[in-house]
Design a protein around this motif. Structure first.
Motif, PDB file in Angstrom:
ATOM      1  N   LEU A  46      -8.909  -3.426  16.859  1.00  0.00           N
ATOM      2  CA  LEU A  46      -8.765  -2.007  16.529  1.00  0.00           C
ATOM      3  C   LEU A  46      -9.110  -1.108  17.711  1.00  0.00           C
ATOM      4  O   LEU A  46      -9.155   0.111  17.555  1.00  0.00           O
ATOM      5  CB  LEU A  46      -9.692  -1.655  15.354  1.00  0.00           C
ATOM      6  CG  LEU A  46      -9.364  -2.329  14.008  1.00  0.00           C
ATOM      7  CD1 LEU A  46     -10.407  -1.950  12.974  1.00  0.00           C
ATOM      8  CD2 LEU A  46      -7.960  -1.909  13.527  1.00  0.00           C
ATOM      9  N   SER A  47      -9.412  -1.721  18.837  1.00  0.00           N
ATOM     10  CA  SER A  47      -9.797  -0.968  20.049  1.00  0.00           C
ATOM     11  C   SER A  47     -11.142  -0.276  19.873  1.00  0.00           C
ATOM     12  O   SER A  47     -11.459   0.683  20.597  1.00  0.00           O
ATOM     13  CB  SER A  47      -8.724   0.055  20.443  1.00  0.00           C
ATOM     14  OG  SER A  47      -7.496  -0.608  20.721  1.00  0.00           O
ATOM     15  N   ALA A  48     -11.987  -0.777  18.903  1.00  0.00           N
ATOM     16  CA  ALA A  48     -13.352  -0.243  18.738  1.00  0.00           C
ATOM     17  C   ALA A  48     -14.287  -1.152  19.537  1.00  0.00           C
ATOM     18  O   ALA A  48     -14.948  -2.050  19.018  1.00  0.00           O
ATOM     19  CB  ALA A  48     -13.737  -0.221  17.264  1.00  0.00           C
ATOM     20  N   TYR A  49     -14.223  -0.888  20.867  1.00  0.00           N
ATOM     21  CA  TYR A  49     -14.933  -1.799  21.776  1.00  0.00           C
ATOM     22  C   TYR A  49     -16.458  -1.723  21.617  1.00  0.00           C
ATOM     23  O   TYR A  49     -17.167  -2.722  21.825  1.00  0.00           O
ATOM     24  CB  TYR A  49     -14.544  -1.496  23.224  1.00  0.00           C
ATOM     25  CG  TYR A  49     -13.052  -1.630  23.443  1.00  0.00           C
ATOM     26  CD1 TYR A  49     -12.421  -2.889  23.304  1.00  0.00           C
ATOM     27  CD2 TYR A  49     -12.267  -0.535  23.780  1.00  0.00           C
ATOM     28  CE1 TYR A  49     -11.044  -3.012  23.508  1.00  0.00           C
ATOM     29  CE2 TYR A  49     -10.913  -0.659  24.003  1.00  0.00           C
ATOM     30  CZ  TYR A  49     -10.302  -1.906  23.856  1.00  0.00           C
ATOM     31  OH  TYR A  49      -8.962  -2.023  24.043  1.00  0.00           O
ATOM     32  N   PHE A  50     -16.962  -0.576  21.236  1.00  0.00           N
ATOM     33  CA  PHE A  50     -18.409  -0.458  21.045  1.00  0.00           C
ATOM     34  C   PHE A  50     -18.870  -1.366  19.900  1.00  0.00           C
ATOM     35  O   PHE A  50     -19.831  -2.120  20.042  1.00  0.00           O
ATOM     36  CB  PHE A  50     -18.766   1.016  20.752  1.00  0.00           C
ATOM     37  CG  PHE A  50     -20.223   1.200  20.408  1.00  0.00           C
ATOM     38  CD1 PHE A  50     -21.203   1.190  21.407  1.00  0.00           C
ATOM     39  CD2 PHE A  50     -20.620   1.356  19.082  1.00  0.00           C
ATOM     40  CE1 PHE A  50     -22.535   1.360  21.072  1.00  0.00           C
ATOM     41  CE2 PHE A  50     -21.960   1.518  18.754  1.00  0.00           C
ATOM     42  CZ  PHE A  50     -22.915   1.527  19.757  1.00  0.00           C
ATOM     43  N   HIS A  51     -18.173  -1.291  18.794  1.00  0.00           N
ATOM     44  CA  HIS A  51     -18.534  -2.116  17.646  1.00  0.00           C
ATOM     45  C   HIS A  51     -18.330  -3.596  17.949  1.00  0.00           C
ATOM     46  O   HIS A  51     -19.132  -4.452  17.513  1.00  0.00           O
ATOM     47  CB  HIS A  51     -17.711  -1.717  16.427  1.00  0.00           C
ATOM     48  CG  HIS A  51     -17.936  -0.290  16.007  1.00  0.00           C
ATOM     49  ND1 HIS A  51     -19.116   0.130  15.449  1.00  0.00           N
ATOM     50  CD2 HIS A  51     -17.119   0.808  16.065  1.00  0.00           C
ATOM     51  CE1 HIS A  51     -19.037   1.431  15.187  1.00  0.00           C
ATOM     52  NE2 HIS A  51     -17.821   1.871  15.561  1.00  0.00           N
ATOM     53  N   SER A  52     -17.247  -3.902  18.715  1.00  0.00           N
ATOM     54  CA  SER A  52     -17.003  -5.292  19.076  1.00  0.00           C
ATOM     55  C   SER A  52     -18.148  -5.845  19.937  1.00  0.00           C
ATOM     56  O   SER A  52     -18.639  -6.966  19.721  1.00  0.00           O
ATOM     57  CB  SER A  52     -15.680  -5.402  19.823  1.00  0.00           C
ATOM     58  OG  SER A  52     -15.448  -6.732  20.227  1.00  0.00           O
ATOM     59  N   SER A  53     -18.610  -5.069  20.906  1.00  0.00           N
ATOM     60  CA  SER A  53     -19.711  -5.523  21.783  1.00  0.00           C
ATOM     61  C   SER A  53     -21.027  -5.690  21.006  1.00  0.00           C
ATOM     62  O   SER A  53     -21.829  -6.586  21.294  1.00  0.00           O
ATOM     63  CB  SER A  53     -19.895  -4.543  22.936  1.00  0.00           C
ATOM     64  OG  SER A  53     -20.229  -3.253  22.437  1.00  0.00           O
ATOM     65  N   ILE A  54     -21.240  -4.817  20.009  1.00  0.00           N
ATOM     66  CA  ILE A  54     -22.461  -4.940  19.208  1.00  0.00           C
ATOM     67  C   ILE A  54     -22.476  -6.265  18.467  1.00  0.00           C
ATOM     68  O   ILE A  54     -23.506  -6.975  18.420  1.00  0.00           O
ATOM     69  CB  ILE A  54     -22.585  -3.758  18.239  1.00  0.00           C
ATOM     70  CG1 ILE A  54     -23.030  -2.512  19.000  1.00  0.00           C
ATOM     71  CG2 ILE A  54     -23.589  -4.075  17.125  1.00  0.00           C
ATOM     72  CD1 ILE A  54     -23.146  -1.273  18.162  1.00  0.00           C
ATOM     73  N   PHE A  55     -21.348  -6.677  17.892  1.00  0.00           N
ATOM     74  CA  PHE A  55     -21.309  -7.945  17.164  1.00  0.00           C
ATOM     75  C   PHE A  55     -21.439  -9.140  18.114  1.00  0.00           C
ATOM     76  O   PHE A  55     -22.011 -10.175  17.764  1.00  0.00           O
ATOM     77  CB  PHE A  55     -20.031  -8.026  16.329  1.00  0.00           C
ATOM     78  CG  PHE A  55     -20.139  -7.320  15.007  1.00  0.00           C
ATOM     79  CD1 PHE A  55     -20.735  -7.956  13.922  1.00  0.00           C
ATOM     80  CD2 PHE A  55     -19.669  -6.019  14.845  1.00  0.00           C
ATOM     81  CE1 PHE A  55     -20.844  -7.299  12.712  1.00  0.00           C
ATOM     82  CE2 PHE A  55     -19.776  -5.361  13.644  1.00  0.00           C
ATOM     83  CZ  PHE A  55     -20.372  -5.993  12.554  1.00  0.00           C
ATOM     84  N   ILE A  56     -20.867  -8.973  19.317  1.00  0.00           N
ATOM     85  CA  ILE A  56     -21.046 -10.059  20.320  1.00  0.00           C
ATOM     86  C   ILE A  56     -22.535 -10.209  20.676  1.00  0.00           C
ATOM     87  O   ILE A  56     -23.083 -11.311  20.747  1.00  0.00           O
ATOM     88  CB  ILE A  56     -20.201  -9.763  21.564  1.00  0.00           C
ATOM     89  CG1 ILE A  56     -18.711  -9.874  21.211  1.00  0.00           C
ATOM     90  CG2 ILE A  56     -20.567 -10.747  22.690  1.00  0.00           C
ATOM     91  CD1 ILE A  56     -17.788  -9.451  22.345  1.00  0.00           C
TER      92      ILE A  56
END
Length: 631
Positions: A46-56
């Protein structure tokens, strides 16, 4: 002990809680890891890179938490690690949810996951800290929800909200089931642990009670032991019997290490190996002695006695050590009678008894010894034997004296007839005939026989004498001047006459005969020349003059002392010197000293003889003194 027991329960509960959270974290991580990976990829799509990095980051934190927790064992580190890991994870999740409230895809990101956050914080952090975090998060989230305008719904948002709602419900259900199952298991384990703790505490109390009772018993035992030791020490110190304690542990070890064949013949072994005794003696330590021992040994202190122990039995120390050591090793006791000396050199006759007390048979750390001083008893026994021997000798002499007196009287009767007949023959024989010579020879022989009879009567105390007062100094001077001294200068006669001496009373002729007999024996003892010393004096006699003499009547005596430095006499000869017919001369008759003994005894006097082979002879003639003194 009680403080440790009180802290045991919180530690066990804390450990159970940490274990619970560790297992819960593992389960949550294992269950949530796929969803973390999924949502990291989903938000990246979804191009929500902030949320993606938080889960990583959340996935990395979860994996690191599992790896690190396997290497931690103590409660404190596990607790700190759990709080840090959970704090990081929930901080990332809170950031993801709170930021998601401003995202236009709020229905994709936050809803309805935001409602699970308070429950999970309480599950992970407990009631207190979890409630505080959940309350703070809820307040911030409510503010965001109330302030922020919700984006319009469309079919896509509704569909995603439905999917998120289903996922949130399923996740809540799974988490609740896991939490409850783990909570019940932990509670059961905690209940078992608490029950075990209560049993352990009860057992500990019983143990403490038994321990206290044991301590009391030990205190009583130690008190009784101290009193017994004090009582023993008092008896030990105040005992009139000499006592001492020794310690021989090294000696016991040495004896145990001997070859088996040596154990059967220990005395022979030590006889063949005298160097072993020299090795054992320094290991025999005397640890204590009582006052009676110090008194017996004439020692002023224990240190003085310990420094001079070897002097006590110096005459046969190796033999004494061997007999004592072998007897203790074989029987546990040693009893012996031995000769010792005090530190001042006085001879002792001792009865020594040694024993190994009960409890020390294997170690020999204590050996008790007692000593009985039998010196006086042995001296009394020897004195009794000496007196018995003297009485026996006196009875023998008396018997011989009676026999000699009888013989002398018979000789006198016979000589009276012989003398009478000789006188008749002499009266009827002319002067110029040869029979005169025969009669003269017969009278000379009769005179000799008469002299022999006088000696026998003197010995038998039956001789008749003419008593008169005389000075022994005058008697000695007359005898020296009138007696024919030995020819030559090889023998020297020295006289030392005492002044202010008492007069004596008796037959001067018989006393001269006694002195003459003693002088004759002195001259004969000087085979190669020497000195004969004649001295006079007076002496107050209150007991036996020498140890071998019978007691004399107490009073003042005048004495004549004749001393030579001749060949002397042995003890055997000295014991028989007054026996009639006993002589060491080739042509002697053995009546000289016997007659002298009878004459002096008949004068209520005393004659003593002291001699040693090669050291000469001393003869002292004692005569009772009378009050008037000689000038």
């Amino acid at each position: 002990m009680e403080t440790a027991n009180k802290t045991a329960e919180p530690d066990e509960a804390r450990l159970a809680e940490v274990d619970y959270h560790r297992r819960q974290n593992r389960l949550v991580v294992y269950v949530a890891a796929p969803s973390m990976i999924f949502y990291a990829g989903f938000y990246f799509y979804l191009s929500a890179y902030f949320h993606s990095s938080i889960f990583i980051l959340m996935f990395i934190n979860a994996a690191a938490a599992i790896i690190v927790s396997r290497h931690l064992k103590d409660i404190k580190s596990l607790t700190v690690h759990k709080r840090i890991t959970a704090g990081i994870a929930f901080a990332l999740l809170a950031a993801n949810l709170l930021v998601g409230l401003w995202d236009e895809n709020i229905y994709y990101v936050v809803l309805p996951w935001i409602f699970i956050y308070p429950m999970t914080t309480v599950m992970f952090f407990g009631r207190k800290l979890g409630f505080i975090i959940a309350t703070a998060f809820s307040i911030v989230a409510l503010v965001f929800v109330l302030v922020n305008d919700m984006p319009p719904w469309d079919a896509r948002h509704i569909k995603m909200f439905q999917y998120n709602m289903a996922g949130a419900l399923l996740s809540s259900l799974v988490m609740s089931v896991i939490y409850e199952k783990t909570r019940m298991k932990v509670q059961d384990e905690l209940a078992v642990s608490q029950n075990a703790y209560r049993l352990a505490e009860l057992h500990q109390r019983e143990t403490n009670l038994e321990l206290q009772q044991e301590i009391e018993r030990r205190k009583q035992t130690e008190k009784a032991l101290a009193e017994s030791e004090l009582h023993y020490r008092a008896l030990f110190e105040e005992s009139v019997v000499p006592l001492w304690e020794e310690s021989w542990p090294q000696v016991k070890t040495f004896l145990d290490d001997l070859p088996p064949e040596a154990h059967h013949h220990l005395v022979s072994y030590f006889h063949d190996n005298p160097q072993a005794i020299e090795k054992y003696i320094p290991c025999m330590h005397v640890t204590a002695v009582n006052r009676a021992t110090l008194k017996l040994c004439n020692a002023d202190s224990q240190s003085t006695l310990f420094r001079n122990l070897s002097q006590l039995i110096a005459s046969d120390m190796p033999g004494f050590v061997v007999q004592r050591m072998v007897s203790l090793y074989l029987t546990g006791r040693y009893d012996a009678e031995l000769i010792g000396t005090t530190l001042t050199g006085r001879k002792l006759h001792l009865l020594v008894s040694s024993m190994i007390p009960a409890g020390y048979e294997d170690s020999w750390e204590k050996i008790f010894n007692s000593v009985y001083d039998a010196t006086d008893r042995v001296a009394m026994e020897e004195e009794k034997k000496r007196v018995d021997q003297q009485m026996q000798n006196a009875r023998q002499i008396q018997a011989i004296a009676t026999l000699a007196g009888g013989i002398a009287h018979q000789f006198n009767n016979a000589l009276a007839a012989i003398y009478g007949n000789l006188d008749l023959l002499e009266m009827n024989t002319p002067e110029n005939t040869g029979n005169r010579k025969i009669l003269t020879s017969l009278k000379t022989s009769s005179s000799r026989m008469s002299s022999l009879t006088d000696q026998l009567l003197a010995y038998a105390e039956g001789g008749k004498y003419q008593p008169q007062k005389f000075s022994i100094n005058d008697l000695v001077i007359d005898l020296i001047h009138s007696r024919a001294m030995p020819a030559g200068n090889a023998i020297q006669v020295i006289s030392q006459l005492g002044g202010d001496i008492f007069l004596a009373e008796g037959d001067v002729t018989q006393i001269k005969m006694v002195v003459d007999v003693v002088l004759s024996n002195a001259f004969e003892a000087l085979q190669k020349g020497g000195i004969v010393k004649i001295s006079t004096g007076r002496r107050l006699i209150g007991e036996a003059v020498t140890k071998n003499d019978p007691p004399a009547r107490q009073g003042v005596y005048t004495f004549i002392r004749i001393e030579d430095n001749g060949i002397g006499m042995t003890d055997e000869t000295l014991q028989r010197i007054f026996e009639p017919f006993f002589t060491t001369k080739i042509y002697g008759r053995g009546l000289g000293m016997a007659a002298a003994f009878g004459i002096i005894k008949n004068h209520d006097g005393l004659i003593t003889v002291d001699s040693e082979p090669g050291q000469g002879t001393i003869v002292v003639i004692y005569l009772p003194g009378i009050e008037s003194q000689a000038t």
